[in-house]
Design an enzyme around this catalytic site. Structure first.
Site, PDB file in Angstrom:
ATOM      1  N   LYS A 163       0.857  -1.189   0.000  1.00 29.69           N
ATOM      2  CA  LYS A 163       0.000   0.000   0.000  1.00 29.69           C
ATOM      3  C   LYS A 163       0.888   1.232   0.000  1.00 29.69           C
ATOM      4  O   LYS A 163       1.674   1.438   0.922  1.00 29.69           O
ATOM      5  CB  LYS A 163      -0.945   0.018   1.208  1.00 29.69           C
ATOM      6  CG  LYS A 163      -1.883   1.227   1.162  1.00 29.69           C
ATOM      7  CD  LYS A 163      -3.086   1.075   2.089  1.00 29.69           C
ATOM      8  CE  LYS A 163      -2.758   1.505   3.493  1.00 29.69           C
ATOM      9  NZ  LYS A 163      -3.994   1.639   4.313  1.00 29.69           N
ATOM     10  N   LYS A 165       1.363   5.292   0.160  1.00 28.80           N
ATOM     11  CA  LYS A 165       0.733   6.506   0.664  1.00 28.80           C
ATOM     12  C   LYS A 165       1.017   7.670  -0.288  1.00 28.80           C
ATOM     13  O   LYS A 165       2.063   7.729  -0.940  1.00 28.80           O
ATOM     14  CB  LYS A 165       1.279   6.844   2.049  1.00 28.80           C
ATOM     15  CG  LYS A 165       0.881   5.864   3.142  1.00 28.80           C
ATOM     16  CD  LYS A 165      -0.549   6.073   3.577  1.00 28.80           C
ATOM     17  CE  LYS A 165      -0.862   5.285   4.850  1.00 28.80           C
ATOM     18  NZ  LYS A 165      -2.216   5.568   5.358  1.00 28.80           N
ATOM     19  N   ASP A 193      -3.345   4.912  -0.976  1.00 35.27           N
ATOM     20  CA  ASP A 193      -4.093   5.637   0.052  1.00 35.27           C
ATOM     21  C   ASP A 193      -3.718   7.112  -0.002  1.00 35.27           C
ATOM     22  O   ASP A 193      -2.586   7.491   0.295  1.00 35.27           O
ATOM     23  CB  ASP A 193      -3.757   5.054   1.430  1.00 35.27           C
ATOM     24  CG  ASP A 193      -4.583   5.678   2.543  1.00 35.27           C
ATOM     25  OD1 ASP A 193      -5.425   6.553   2.258  1.00 35.27           O
ATOM     26  OD2 ASP A 193      -4.386   5.289   3.709  1.00 35.27           O
ATOM     27  N   GLU A 219      -7.876   4.467  -1.746  1.00 38.10           N
ATOM     28  CA  GLU A 219      -8.422   4.654  -0.399  1.00 38.10           C
ATOM     29  C   GLU A 219      -8.526   6.130  -0.043  1.00 38.10           C
ATOM     30  O   GLU A 219      -7.579   6.891  -0.214  1.00 38.10           O
ATOM     31  CB  GLU A 219      -7.537   3.926   0.610  1.00 38.10           C
ATOM     32  CG  GLU A 219      -8.062   3.950   2.032  1.00 38.10           C
ATOM     33  CD  GLU A 219      -7.221   3.101   2.971  1.00 38.10           C
ATOM     34  OE1 GLU A 219      -7.380   3.244   4.201  1.00 38.10           O
ATOM     35  OE2 GLU A 219      -6.383   2.302   2.476  1.00 38.10           O
ATOM     36  N   ASP A 244     -12.162   5.390   4.415  1.00 37.13           N
ATOM     37  CA  ASP A 244     -11.471   5.131   5.675  1.00 37.13           C
ATOM     38  C   ASP A 244     -11.885   6.179   6.691  1.00 37.13           C
ATOM     39  O   ASP A 244     -12.768   5.957   7.514  1.00 37.13           O
ATOM     40  CB  ASP A 244      -9.957   5.128   5.469  1.00 37.13           C
ATOM     41  CG  ASP A 244      -9.194   4.892   6.769  1.00 37.13           C
ATOM     42  OD1 ASP A 244      -9.839   4.585   7.815  1.00 37.13           O
ATOM     43  OD2 ASP A 244      -7.961   5.024   6.782  1.00 37.13           O
ATOM     44  N   LYS A 268     -11.323  -0.049  11.132  1.00 37.93           N
ATOM     45  CA  LYS A 268     -10.220  -0.014  12.080  1.00 37.93           C
ATOM     46  C   LYS A 268     -10.816  -0.073  13.485  1.00 37.93           C
ATOM     47  O   LYS A 268     -11.669   0.755  13.831  1.00 37.93           O
ATOM     48  CB  LYS A 268      -9.384   1.254  11.915  1.00 37.93           C
ATOM     49  CG  LYS A 268      -8.653   1.327  10.588  1.00 37.93           C
ATOM     50  CD  LYS A 268      -7.877   2.619  10.450  1.00 37.93           C
ATOM     51  CE  LYS A 268      -7.107   2.663   9.129  1.00 37.93           C
ATOM     52  NZ  LYS A 268      -6.424   3.953   8.899  1.00 37.93           N
ATOM     53  N   ASP A 323      -0.537  -4.055   9.472  1.00 30.05           N
ATOM     54  CA  ASP A 323       0.924  -3.987   9.536  1.00 30.05           C
ATOM     55  C   ASP A 323       1.425  -2.952  10.532  1.00 30.05           C
ATOM     56  O   ASP A 323       2.619  -2.663  10.582  1.00 30.05           O
ATOM     57  CB  ASP A 323       1.490  -3.660   8.147  1.00 30.05           C
ATOM     58  CG  ASP A 323       1.060  -2.275   7.658  1.00 30.05           C
ATOM     59  OD1 ASP A 323       0.011  -1.771   8.123  1.00 30.05           O
ATOM     60  OD2 ASP A 323       1.757  -1.700   6.805  1.00 30.05           O
TER      61      ASP A 323
END
Length: 359
Positions: A163, A165, A193, A219, A244, A268, A323
């Site tokens: 993933k 950023k 993301d 995301e 998210d 989350k 992670d």
């Protein structure tokens, strides 16, 4: 059996490699470990949870978590039957409505106790759908060459899902995605993301310019509160869009589902306030035909174990981004979870399956 003690411990967890996202740079995490200890009838047990307060997402500090647990939670739970965990959580819900990670820590600790009382791993008690799940590993905002180097290193370590950023510079983000795809090949899954960093136009431009890179999802491209704008991105691109920061409560889940504003949601445990809330939100997503991913903050393996229990329990959870513990030093629960070639495996011990040094 009754709850005899409720205790907190603040733990500072330096990051081995600091990272940058669209709105901040991070060099350490501070978690608050919460333990619920029962009396000795018939045996002493300890339920373990943790809070990962985040000023940007949960609006909490470590100090506020310690204060609310000491002032509200401890007197409310002391002397209570831990098996009545749902009643206990509901008795705290109103007073902890502004303390989501603190509520999550209590939720974890009570469910950890439930598993230990039943002598069963929690992921089995919650549904036991799968025994392992692949997790992505996150690469923060770095210069292009460093991003490629970090991606290659992750693949060499066995990860098959990365993933990236971004969100601060569309052109640089597009270039980094393309270069990473060239470097790691077609077999590695790539996710992106933006952490709310794009405008609608930028998100659409990013999605269209990265079509050839085979991204799996985009995301949270736009600001959390602008749900209609998020929906316009979703309906304007072919790349699946995930919420998210826009998803914190059950009400948010209904709003996202009602307008079909996203294709996926990121659950989350800290953000939504516990395992129980995560499962309820996941049910809304499943009924709406929206796939789920279980994500995390920078968390001790305690928090990661809670997210893993949710991910392993439900068939509609198709992705994991668990992670947040991998780059933390001084984790008191380090070594509790089994990770092999990018897959997290179900604990075999009762409850969350984590242990703390000294307990």
């Amino acid at each position: 059996m009754r709850i005899a003690r409720v205790e907190t411990r603040v733990v500072e967890l330096p990051l081995v490699e600091p990272y940058t996202i669209a709105y901040e740079s991070v060099s350490r995490a501070i978690n608050v470990v919460v333990t619920l200890e029962t009396d000795d009838r018939p045996r002493r047990l300890v339920g373990i949870g943790c809070a990962a307060p985040d000023a940007h997402v949960t609006g909490e500090t470590p100090e506020s978590v310690v204060a609310v647990v000491g002032d509200v939670v401890e007197p409310r739970l002391r002397g209570e039957d831990p098996l009545r965990w749902r009643r206990l959580l509901e008795s705290l819900r109103a007073d902890l409505s502004a303390h989501r990670s603190a509520f999550a820590a209590i939720d974890m600790a009570l469910l950890d106790l439930l598993g230990k009382i039943c002598d069963r791993p929690l992921w089995q008690l919650l549904g036991g759908y799968r025994e392992s799940i692949e997790t992505s590993i996150t690469i923060g905002i770095l210069p292009e060459a460093e991003t490629v180097s970090a991606a290659r290193d992750a693949v060499e370590r066995g990860f098959r899902c990365l993933k990236l950023k971004g969100g601060s510079d569309v052109d640089a983000d597009v270039a980094r995605v393309r270069r990473v795809r060239e470097a790691v090949g077609a077999e590695v899954e790539l996710r992106f993301d933006a952490n709310q960093g794009f405008t609608r136009g930028e998100a659409v431009r990013f999605a269209r310019r990265t079509v050839g890179a085979g991204l799996e999802l985009l995301e949270q491209p736009t600001a959390a509160a602008e749900l209609e704008r998020l929906g316009r991105v979703t309906h304007g691109v072919e790349l699946p869009v995930m919420a998210d920061e826009s998803l914190r409560t059950r009400r948010d889940a209904f709003r996202l589902a009602e307008g079909r504003l996203v294709d996926m949601v990121n659950l989350k445990v800290m953000k939504v306030g516990g395992i129980g809330n995560a499962l309820e939100i996941e049910s809304v997503a499943q009924m709406a035909g929206i796939e789920s991913m279980v994500g995390c903050f920078d968390e001790s393996e305690i928090g990661i174990a809670a997210g893993l229990a949710v991910a392993l329990a439900r068939p509609n959870v198709v992705y994991a981004d668990l992670d947040g513990h991998l780059d933390l030093a001084d984790d008191p629960a380090a070594g509790s979870l089994r990770l092999e070639d990018g897959r997290l495996f179900a604990p075999t011990t009762p409850g969350l399956g984590v242990s703390l040094a000294g307990l």
